[in-house]
Design a protein around this motif. Structure first.
Motif, PDB file in Angstrom:
ATOM      1  N   ASP A 209      29.499  -2.364  60.952  1.00 58.67           N
ATOM      2  CA  ASP A 209      30.652  -2.183  61.842  1.00 58.67           C
ATOM      3  C   ASP A 209      31.482  -0.985  61.408  1.00 58.67           C
ATOM      4  N   GLN A 210      31.692  -0.860  60.098  1.00 59.23           N
ATOM      5  CA  GLN A 210      32.484   0.260  59.586  1.00 59.23           C
ATOM      6  C   GLN A 210      31.779   1.585  59.841  1.00 59.23           C
ATOM      7  N   ARG A 211      30.461   1.599  59.688  1.00 64.16           N
ATOM      8  CA  ARG A 211      29.703   2.828  59.971  1.00 64.16           C
ATOM      9  C   ARG A 211      29.829   3.204  61.444  1.00 64.16           C
ATOM     10  N   LEU A 212      29.724   2.202  62.323  1.00 63.33           N
ATOM     11  CA  LEU A 212      29.828   2.469  63.754  1.00 63.33           C
ATOM     12  C   LEU A 212      31.224   2.968  64.112  1.00 63.33           C
ATOM     13  N   VAL A 213      32.248   2.273  63.635  1.00 67.41           N
ATOM     14  CA  VAL A 213      33.627   2.689  63.915  1.00 67.41           C
ATOM     15  C   VAL A 213      33.866   4.097  63.376  1.00 67.41           C
ATOM     16  N   SER A 214      33.411   4.348  62.174  1.00 68.73           N
ATOM     17  CA  SER A 214      33.568   5.662  61.561  1.00 68.73           C
ATOM     18  C   SER A 214      32.856   6.741  62.381  1.00 68.73           C
ATOM     19  N   ALA A 215      31.651   6.431  62.825  1.00 69.62           N
ATOM     20  CA  ALA A 215      30.887   7.394  63.633  1.00 69.62           C
ATOM     21  C   ALA A 215      31.584   7.653  64.968  1.00 69.62           C
ATOM     22  N   VAL A 216      32.064   6.615  65.614  1.00 68.13           N
ATOM     23  CA  VAL A 216      32.770   6.781  66.894  1.00 68.13           C
ATOM     24  C   VAL A 216      34.042   7.600  66.687  1.00 68.13           C
ATOM     25  N   MET A 217      34.806   7.269  65.643  1.00 69.07           N
ATOM     26  CA  MET A 217      36.076   7.952  65.411  1.00 69.07           C
ATOM     27  C   MET A 217      35.883   9.403  64.970  1.00 69.07           C
ATOM     28  N   SER A 218      34.692   9.767  64.507  1.00 67.03           N
ATOM     29  CA  SER A 218      34.436  11.148  64.100  1.00 67.03           C
ATOM     30  C   SER A 218      33.991  12.029  65.268  1.00 67.03           C
ATOM     31  N   LEU A 219      33.743  11.410  66.416  1.00 66.53           N
ATOM     32  CA  LEU A 219      33.343  12.188  67.591  1.00 66.53           C
ATOM     33  C   LEU A 219      34.514  13.036  68.089  1.00 66.53           C
ATOM     34  N   PRO A 220      34.216  14.142  68.763  1.00 63.16           N
ATOM     35  CA  PRO A 220      35.291  14.906  69.407  1.00 63.16           C
ATOM     36  C   PRO A 220      36.020  14.010  70.420  1.00 63.16           C
ATOM     37  N   LEU A 221      37.284  14.272  70.652  1.00 65.79           N
ATOM     38  CA  LEU A 221      38.122  13.413  71.492  1.00 65.79           C
ATOM     39  C   LEU A 221      37.506  13.127  72.857  1.00 65.79           C
ATOM     40  N   LYS A 222      36.981  14.121  73.525  1.00 70.22           N
ATOM     41  CA  LYS A 222      36.426  13.907  74.865  1.00 70.22           C
ATOM     42  C   LYS A 222      35.271  12.908  74.841  1.00 70.22           C
ATOM     43  N   ASN A 223      34.471  12.961  73.800  1.00 71.01           N
ATOM     44  CA  ASN A 223      33.348  12.032  73.677  1.00 71.01           C
ATOM     45  C   ASN A 223      33.820  10.655  73.227  1.00 71.01           C
ATOM     46  N   ARG A 224      34.716  10.633  72.264  1.00 69.09           N
ATOM     47  CA  ARG A 224      35.255   9.364  71.745  1.00 69.09           C
ATOM     48  C   ARG A 224      35.962   8.595  72.853  1.00 69.09           C
ATOM     49  N   GLU A 225      36.696   9.315  73.683  1.00 73.96           N
ATOM     50  CA  GLU A 225      37.450   8.717  74.779  1.00 73.96           C
ATOM     51  C   GLU A 225      36.534   7.943  75.730  1.00 73.96           C
ATOM     52  N   VAL A 226      35.450   8.559  76.173  1.00 72.97           N
ATOM     53  CA  VAL A 226      34.567   7.883  77.131  1.00 72.97           C
ATOM     54  C   VAL A 226      33.776   6.754  76.480  1.00 72.97           C
ATOM     55  N   ILE A 227      33.369   6.934  75.220  1.00 74.08           N
ATOM     56  CA  ILE A 227      32.667   5.856  74.508  1.00 74.08           C
ATOM     57  C   ILE A 227      33.575   4.641  74.397  1.00 74.08           C
ATOM     58  N   TYR A 228      34.802   4.869  73.991  1.00 71.84           N
ATOM     59  CA  TYR A 228      35.750   3.757  73.823  1.00 71.84           C
ATOM     60  C   TYR A 228      35.988   3.051  75.153  1.00 71.84           C
TER      61      TYR A 228
END
Length: 177
Positions: free
Chosen positions: A118-137
């Protein structure tokens, strides 16, 4: 969770309305804001600011969209304004532990493995550029449709699809490292 009802908006006491809005939407707005800023303390401060904006602008809600959509639009715009601000670019926040609601599994070993994943996934998502992180979230964590995301962030459906595809590719690369 139902959208804010017409009866609720017709209550005479604005304080009661804001209390109800904060009860209904507080946690999800905090999670949304955290997905943008990646810092619990800043997310809490911005969430407070968002509800103050909501309070001050409640009279402008015209019921053309769902109340939740209107409130999320305020939240997303506020987050983007914060990320463009001098403060965001020049002040380094203290270290923050990720926001989690973790429940232990059957065994301690499974729990440790799950927490690490879970921490790896959250960390990977949070390291994405904002535009990508926004749509994933919005798509995976909030389970919004492409159309709903389009309404919230104000870009075309094909752009959302492209960002989602790129984000998944980036996530896959980062998780395979």
């Amino acid at each position: 969770m139902e959208d804010l009802t017409v009866e609720m908006l017709e209550l005479e006491d604005i304080d009661e309305i804001i209390d109800e809005i904060m009860k209904r939407y507080g946690k999800e707005i905090l999670q949304l804001v955290y997905s943008y800023v990646n810092n619990k303390t800043i997310a809490e401060d911005l969430t407070q600011d968002i509800f103050v904006k909501c309070y001050k602008n409640l009279h402008t809600y015209n019921r053309k969209s769902k109340f939740r959509t209107w409130l999320w639009r305020i939240a997303i715009n506020h987050c983007k304004d914060h990320l463009r601000s001098w403060y965001s670019k020049n002040v380094v926040p203290t270290e923050d532990k990720s926001v989690e609601n973790w429940t232990p599994k059957e065994t301690v070993e499974q729990a440790v493995i799950q927490k690490d994943e879970d921490q790896r996934l959250v960390s990977a998502v949070m390291s994405l550029p904002l535009k990508n992180r926004e749509v994933i979230y919005l798509f995976y964590f909030e389970e919004l449709s492409i159309k709903e995301i389009t309404e919230l962030i104000g870009v075309k459906e094909n752009t959302i699809k492209t960002r989602l595809r790129r984000a998944k590719k980036l996530l896959k690369e980062r998780l395979e490292e």
